[in-house]
Write an enzyme that holds these catalytic residues in place. Sequence first.
Site, short mmCIF file in Angstrom:
data_model
loop_
_atom_site.label_atom_id
_atom_site.label_comp_id
_atom_site.label_asym_id
_atom_site.label_seq_id
_atom_site.Cartn_x
_atom_site.Cartn_y
_atom_site.Cartn_z
N ASP A 48 -4.05 14.29 -32.17
CA ASP A 48 -5.18 14.24 -31.36
C ASP A 48 -4.94 14.17 -29.93
OD1 ASP A 48 -6.77 14.47 -33.41
OD2 ASP A 48 -6.99 12.24 -33.90
N TYR A 60 4.36 7.30 -38.53
CA TYR A 60 3.76 6.89 -37.37
C TYR A 60 3.75 5.62 -37.06
CZ TYR A 60 1.31 11.49 -37.92
OH TYR A 60 0.59 12.96 -37.89
#
Length: 255
Positions: free
Chosen positions: A43, A94
């Site tokens: 994103d 992540y």
Amino acid sequence: MPYLYRIAYDGTLFYGFTGHPRSLEPHLRRALGDVLGRGSRTDPGVSAVGNVVMTSAKVQPAAANSKLPRGVWVWAAAEVPEGFNPRRARSRHYLYVAPHWGEDLDSMREAAELLAGTHDYASFVQRRGEPASTVTTIFSITVETRGDLVFLHFVGRGFRNKMIRKLAWAILAAGRGVLRKRDIADLLERPKPGAVPSAPAEGLVLLDIDYGVEFQVDYPSLRKAYRYFLWRYRYAAAHAAVFKAAGEALAAWEE
């Protein structure tokens, strides 16, 4: 023959990975040729050190980097067989970093334990485009605090749109007492799309995607990326110290 390239980038400089004129992918096309696939569509605001793109062109990382703007580097390459799908990774790793406002560590770890595993994560996904399965597997979620920060590590086979940021919000909310264990269990057992907000994008970085593929590292490019992120860190740390000193100076007036 397709080629995989590992890329690192400062996500605050681009409007996401793809789908926008100011996204990262148009720059990668100019440097590497048409992008046939990608490891993750991050994103806007999300950074990466281990994302991957696949193209049909063999390009030296240094040559690619000469065509890329500030804040993005190709630092490793590998040849892969025809039919290789970069979406099918062994695992993705992540890291989410958030300020620590006194959230209870045990409560956050209990929430993380509930959220790991194989579940329908529809409550923690923002759908885009055609409907896709929201069932996936998270191998592990670890929570630790260091000084004024909370570190959340997520390792799984694949994550859906906004999923990690929503999971991070839920774990932090559990630490604040906003969500209880039964609330989280209910979100997993009886999905409520749209019920969970997303944590800010700037706290998220993609550390690695594992394919079991041996990459050839271009060490000069790797070092350039490292120096950039170190430079960003030191300036951010200096700015943070200024704000901390200002706050402490104001607090002293209450004594």
